[in-house]
Design a protein around this motif. Structure first.
Motif, mmCIF file in Angstrom:
data_model
loop_
_atom_site.group_PDB
_atom_site.id
_atom_site.type_symbol
_atom_site.label_atom_id
_atom_site.label_comp_id
_atom_site.label_asym_id
_atom_site.label_seq_id
_atom_site.Cartn_x
_atom_site.Cartn_y
_atom_site.Cartn_z
ATOM 1 N N ASP A 95 0.827 -1.204 0.000
ATOM 2 C CA ASP A 95 0.000 0.000 0.000
ATOM 3 C C ASP A 95 0.861 1.255 0.000
ATOM 4 O OD1 ASP A 95 0.773 0.566 2.665
ATOM 5 O OD2 ASP A 95 -0.904 -0.580 3.462
ATOM 6 N N ALA A 96 0.226 2.382 -0.311
ATOM 7 C CA ALA A 96 0.950 3.647 -0.462
ATOM 8 C C ALA A 96 1.606 4.079 0.839
ATOM 9 C CB ALA A 96 -0.007 4.723 -0.959
ATOM 10 N N ALA A 97 0.982 3.792 1.977
ATOM 11 C CA ALA A 97 1.544 4.191 3.261
ATOM 12 C C ALA A 97 2.890 3.507 3.503
ATOM 13 C CB ALA A 97 0.572 3.866 4.391
ATOM 14 N N GLU A 154 6.573 5.278 3.889
ATOM 15 C CA GLU A 154 7.417 5.009 5.043
ATOM 16 C C GLU A 154 8.828 4.612 4.603
ATOM 17 O OE1 GLU A 154 7.526 2.218 9.075
ATOM 18 O OE2 GLU A 154 5.724 2.307 7.827
ATOM 19 N N LYS A 155 8.936 3.816 3.556
ATOM 20 C CA LYS A 155 10.244 3.414 3.055
ATOM 21 C C LYS A 155 11.002 4.620 2.503
ATOM 22 C CE LYS A 155 8.770 -1.300 1.857
ATOM 23 N NZ LYS A 155 9.679 -2.050 2.740
ATOM 24 N N TYR A 163 9.596 1.348 -5.829
ATOM 25 C CA TYR A 163 8.578 0.694 -6.654
ATOM 26 C C TYR A 163 8.679 -0.814 -6.463
ATOM 27 C CZ TYR A 163 5.949 -0.735 -10.816
ATOM 28 O OH TYR A 163 5.034 -1.308 -11.668
ATOM 29 N N TYR A 164 7.520 -1.471 -6.393
ATOM 30 C CA TYR A 164 7.486 -2.919 -6.226
ATOM 31 C C TYR A 164 6.651 -3.561 -7.319
ATOM 32 C CZ TYR A 164 6.557 -7.536 -4.296
ATOM 33 O OH TYR A 164 6.455 -8.893 -4.131
ATOM 34 N N ASP A 165 7.239 -4.533 -7.991
ATOM 35 C CA ASP A 165 6.535 -5.303 -9.017
ATOM 36 C C ASP A 165 6.828 -6.779 -8.770
ATOM 37 O OD1 ASP A 165 5.468 -6.559 -11.192
ATOM 38 O OD2 ASP A 165 6.530 -5.369 -12.699
ATOM 39 N N PRO A 166 5.868 -7.533 -8.256
ATOM 40 C CA PRO A 166 6.115 -8.941 -7.924
ATOM 41 C C PRO A 166 6.439 -9.806 -9.137
ATOM 42 C CG PRO A 166 3.769 -8.446 -7.798
ATOM 43 C CD PRO A 166 4.474 -7.133 -7.958
ATOM 44 N N ASP A 167 6.108 -9.326 -10.329
ATOM 45 C CA ASP A 167 6.357 -10.110 -11.530
ATOM 46 C C ASP A 167 7.663 -9.730 -12.227
ATOM 47 O OD1 ASP A 167 3.908 -11.505 -11.294
ATOM 48 O OD2 ASP A 167 2.844 -9.789 -12.159
ATOM 49 N N SER A 168 8.418 -8.801 -11.635
ATOM 50 C CA SER A 168 9.671 -8.359 -12.251
ATOM 51 C C SER A 168 10.833 -9.227 -11.789
ATOM 52 C CB SER A 168 9.932 -6.898 -11.890
ATOM 53 O OG SER A 168 10.140 -6.780 -10.490
ATOM 54 N N GLN A 184 -3.865 8.274 7.887
ATOM 55 C CA GLN A 184 -4.450 6.933 7.866
ATOM 56 C C GLN A 184 -5.674 6.834 6.954
ATOM 57 O OE1 GLN A 184 -2.726 4.563 9.742
ATOM 58 N NE2 GLN A 184 -1.366 6.323 9.939
ATOM 59 N N ALA A 185 -6.177 7.992 6.506
ATOM 60 C CA ALA A 185 -7.374 7.997 5.668
ATOM 61 C C ALA A 185 -7.464 9.343 4.960
ATOM 62 C CB ALA A 185 -8.631 7.760 6.522
#
Length: 263
Positions: free
Chosen positions: A42-44, A48-49, A154-159, A190-191
């Motif tokens: 998620d964006a949060a 944080e990272k 950026y996160y791409d589980p298929d990369s 949080q929202a």
């Protein structure tokens, strides 16, 4: 903190590549890991990272008696774009040109620029260790002339490598209205509309928003971080203005049932 899903991701032994380009000099190093597919991030967690990397950069600089670098939201946007680009083309080019070509010099008038890219690790700490283990990466981070930075994740589980990290550094004499120093106490909304980060949309958020607008309109120092600015734009017109304050008040009065308000 990482989500449970990310914590449980299985590392696999494979090649990992990280690279740094500094004022025209490029260096490539290798190590290695990748990740199994996950349900997403998620964006949060991404924010944080980004914040954590910024803190680690300035802690390292402080230890050597160097001034901190400010984060600039505009540079963050460019870094986020570059982080996604390197998941496809792990290089220091953007659309066939050098990475620095993405910077609009009408917005950031810089003297020198540098880029660090890395892939394969899910935490800011491990990624910083990658850069620390490479002299050219660390040279960019510790350059005393650099003044501002952007950070993208950026996160791409298929990369090939899952996680991709980018740092964009510049030296400039400019001061930006929205520049800030990353902090352990960075507010994380949080929202939608949760400007003060306490998880509840109430008059405290309205007061923080109106105080920010008052200071901005009076040319006083006014600061909200990138995540706060995003969640404060409850009118969704791309700017923070009195319209957002009015929308938030109508929500608090029960006239609007949800935020953001979109025509």
């Amino acid at each position: 903190m990482m989500t449970t899903t990310i914590k449980r991701m299985i590392k696999k032994a494979t090649a990992i590549v990280s690279a740094a380009a500094m004022a025209g000099t490029m260096m490539i190093s290798a190590a290695g890991s990748t990740f199994a597919a996950s349900e997403g991030v998620d964006a949060a967690e991404i924010r944080e990272k980004i914040n954590r990397i910024g803190i680690l950069v300035n802690e390292a600089r402080e230890a050597e008696g160097l001034p901190p670098m400010y984060i600039v939201p505009y540079l963050n946007e460019l870094s986020e774009m570059r982080a996604e680009e390197i998941s496809v083309d792990f290089s220091h080019t953007s659309r066939g040109k050098r990475f620095s070509s993405i910077i609009d010099t009408d917005i950031v008038d810089y003297y020198i620029t540098a880029e660090n890219i890395a892939a394969g690790n899910s935490t800011a700490e491990d990624t910083m260790e990658q850069w620390k283990d490479s002299p050219k990466h660390w040279e960019a981070i510790m350059n005393p002339n650099l003044t501002h930075m952007g950070i993208g994740v950026y996160y791409d589980p298929d990369s090939d490598y899952g996680w991709y990290w980018q740092q964009l550094f510049v030296m400039t004499e400019q001061e930006f209205d929205d520049q800030y120093l990353p902090s352990e106490n960075e507010i994380v909304p949080q929202a939608e509309g949760d400007v003060n980060g306490d998880g509840v949309i109430d008059t405290y958020d309205y007061l923080m928003l109106t105080d920010y607008l008052r200071k901005k309109n009076s040319d006083l120092p006014a600061y909200m971080n990138e995540a706060q600015l995003e969640t404060a734009d409850v009118f969704r017109d791309g700017i923070i203005s009195e319209a957002d304050a009015k929308v938030m008040m109508r929500y608090l009065l029960g006239e609007y049932k949800s935020l953001p308000f979109v025509f």
